[in-house]
Write a protein that holds these residues in place. Structure first.
Motif, PDB file in Angstrom:
ATOM      1  N   GLN A   9      66.012  24.278  51.364  1.00  0.00           N
ATOM      2  CA  GLN A   9      65.889  22.838  51.114  1.00  0.00           C
ATOM      3  C   GLN A   9      66.919  22.330  50.108  1.00  0.00           C
ATOM      4  OE1 GLN A   9      61.798  21.761  50.159  1.00  0.00           O
ATOM      5  NE2 GLN A   9      61.026  23.463  51.406  1.00  0.00           N
ATOM      6  N   ASP A  10      67.884  23.196  49.742  1.00  0.00           N
ATOM      7  CA  ASP A  10      68.867  22.830  48.712  1.00  0.00           C
ATOM      8  C   ASP A  10      68.183  22.293  47.458  1.00  0.00           C
ATOM      9  OD1 ASP A  10      71.180  23.586  50.047  1.00  0.00           O
ATOM     10  OD2 ASP A  10      71.254  21.695  51.175  1.00  0.00           O
ATOM     11  N   MET A  11      67.101  22.944  47.080  1.00  0.00           N
ATOM     12  CA  MET A  11      66.320  22.519  45.906  1.00  0.00           C
ATOM     13  C   MET A  11      66.706  23.401  44.718  1.00  0.00           C
ATOM     14  SD  MET A  11      62.172  22.401  45.368  1.00  0.00           S
ATOM     15  CE  MET A  11      61.898  21.313  46.780  1.00  0.00           C
ATOM     16  N   ASP A  12      67.563  22.860  43.837  1.00  0.00           N
ATOM     17  CA  ASP A  12      67.925  23.632  42.658  1.00  0.00           C
ATOM     18  C   ASP A  12      66.804  23.543  41.613  1.00  0.00           C
ATOM     19  OD1 ASP A  12      68.138  21.088  41.613  1.00  0.00           O
ATOM     20  OD2 ASP A  12      70.319  21.131  41.421  1.00  0.00           O
ATOM     21  N   VAL A  13      67.002  24.191  40.462  1.00  0.00           N
ATOM     22  CA  VAL A  13      65.940  24.262  39.458  1.00  0.00           C
ATOM     23  C   VAL A  13      65.548  22.886  38.923  1.00  0.00           C
ATOM     24  CG1 VAL A  13      65.373  25.109  37.145  1.00  0.00           C
ATOM     25  CG2 VAL A  13      66.405  26.660  38.812  1.00  0.00           C
ATOM     26  N   PRO A  14      66.510  22.027  38.503  1.00  0.00           N
ATOM     27  CA  PRO A  14      66.102  20.707  38.004  1.00  0.00           C
ATOM     28  C   PRO A  14      65.321  19.894  39.034  1.00  0.00           C
ATOM     29  CG  PRO A  14      68.357  21.178  37.353  1.00  0.00           C
ATOM     30  CD  PRO A  14      67.958  22.240  38.320  1.00  0.00           C
ATOM     31  N   ARG A  15      65.766  19.976  40.334  1.00  0.00           N
ATOM     32  CA  ARG A  15      65.060  19.217  41.370  1.00  0.00           C
ATOM     33  C   ARG A  15      63.665  19.787  41.599  1.00  0.00           C
ATOM     34  NH1 ARG A  15      66.352  19.133  47.741  1.00  0.00           N
ATOM     35  NH2 ARG A  15      64.570  17.871  48.382  1.00  0.00           N
TER      36      ARG A  15
END
Length: 433
Positions: A9-15
């Motif tokens: 989901q291209d979900m990095d840590v901040p997101r």
């Protein structure tokens, strides 16, 4: 699996942290009591090795809603898109490693503060050290507290090692100034605690001149609270630290001389006093020389300290000579740069030296500069010396003499009207440098 789904989901840590908070508002709806997820927690979850059964139920509900999987699955092994594909997908591992590195680097870069802000904080701390002698100790304490809070705030915002190191040094310097302020206000227990805290900052920052300065404060406190042996030990230990310049060694030897004088050890006191006046190696250090100010040890302060040591060993002529030298040196400074502490202490030492030879009129003359010290700048050293004079004037030699009685009353009024709260007794002969 949680890490795999985040990558898909291209979900990095901040997101992920942001999505967790939004989902918690929708699913849990407990407002400030919602479960939370910090960046550190998100990284730990994505790294695996978490037992989902140990997570709070509300936290599991949020994660399950975010990813549409049971918590036990999220913290289990990742799925393979193609059952026939090999278990080890090198390209996928490299891609995930690159993504993790990018996320961590981005988070680290974001967790820093402006070097310009740090420069300004350093200027503020050093300005307080240099202006300390000319302001009231309570004002110095308030300024130090504000700086301490700002420095703590900056430490919470940065993960850059060089910035953390610099903030540790500044926190140590600020806390040492707070310890000195507390000492000058007569709050010895708090001053001791602050000095030890500053020493811990110095230890963490590997800043040995700061540790030596803190031991000097602890030595002051020791003999003011009736522990001269400990004062000698602290002063000597401080001299064993590396990287000390001449100013630091001069200060510590003067403190050691005072402690020996308190014990009545005349020869060691005179030896330390002589060495304090002979230190001339040309060595410097970053605290006592480059910052200076209250961390320094001026020539007039050394002379004033010498007069106090001479009084402790009851050498009135040497005490008068040193006190007069201190007053002559301080008069060479601009009025706004003169230390009320040094001026008042040297004048009181001069008066005491004259009282030791029963010259009350000369003592009255010596005390003239003392009466002009503002109420909020009557620090521990000045008030203890005033109390010593007041007590000395109760001796039979001076009883009944109008001049002695008038001087005693004036000293009592000077002490009573001070705005600083002193915890020291009036009969102490041990005086701080």
């Amino acid at each position: 699996m949680l890490k795999q789904l985040c990558n898909q989901q291209d979900m990095d840590v901040p997101r992920m942290v942001e999505e967790f908070a939004k989902t918690a508002d929708l699913v849990i709806g407990k407002g400030p009591n919602n479960p939370t997820c910090s960046e550190r927690t998100a990284k730990r979850w994505r790294a695996g090795g978490v037992d989902p059964a140990r997570l709070p139920p509300d936290t599991r509900r949020v994660l399950e809603c975010m990813f549409g999987r049971r918590a036990a699955e999220l913290f289990g092994p990742p799925e393979r898109d193609d059952p026939a594909a090999p278990a080890f997908d090198l390209e996928h591992v490299i891609d995930m490693t690159a993504r993790d590195a990018q996320n961590d680097a981005s988070a680290t870069a974001a967790a820093s503060v402006s070097d310009t802000s740090l420069d300004q904080l350093a200027d503020d701390v050093h300005a307080l050290a240099r202006e300390y002698a000319s302001i009231a100790p309570i004002q110095a304490f308030h300024r130090g507290r504000e700086l301490q809070q700002q420095l703590h705030d900056q430490r919470d915002r940065t993960q850059i090692p060089a910035q953390q190191q610099r903030l540790l040094e500044l926190l140590g310097q600020t806390t040492a100034l707070l310890a000195t302020s507390a000492f000058n206000l007569g709050a010895f227990n708090s001053a001791r605690r602050l000095a030890r805290s500053a020493d811990l900052y110095g230890e963490a920052a590997r800043l040995e001149p700061l540790r030596a300065y803190c031991d000097g404060i602890l030595a002051y406190i020791a003999y003011f609270t009736g522990m001269p042996g400990e004062a000698v030990a602290k002063a000597r230990r401080a001299q064993t630290y590396g990287g000390l310049g001449d100013v630091a060694r001069r200060r510590l030897l003067a403190i050691e001389a005072r402690a020996h004088g308190y014990l009545g050890d005349v020869e060691p006191a005179l030896r330390a006093l002589r060495l304090s006046e002979e230190v001339e190696s040309g060595a410097r250090d970053s605290l006592h020389d480059d910052v200076g100010g209250e961390f320094g040890f001026t020539s007039e302060r050394l002379a004033m300290s010498s007069s106090s040591t001479a009084l402790l060993i009851h050498d009135a002529p040497q005490a008068e000579q040193a006190a007069r030298r201190a007053l002559a040196l301080i008069e060479q400074r601009p009025a706004e740069a003169r230390s009320a502490h040094v001026l008042g202490s040297a004048a009181a030492d001069l008066a005491m030296a004259r009282l030791l030879v029963n010259d009350v009129d000369a003592a009255c003359e010596a005390l003239e500069p003392v009466w002009d010290i503002p109420a909020d700048q009557r620090v521990t050293g000045v008030l203890v010396r005033a109390g010593q004079i007041q007590h000395y004037l109760t001796r039979p030699t001076f009883r009944g003499a109008p001049v002695s009685r008038e001087l005693r009353d004036r000293v009592e009024d000077f002490t009573r009207t001070a705005t600083t709260h002193q915890l020291t007794g009036p009969t102490l002969l041990q005086l701080e440098a």
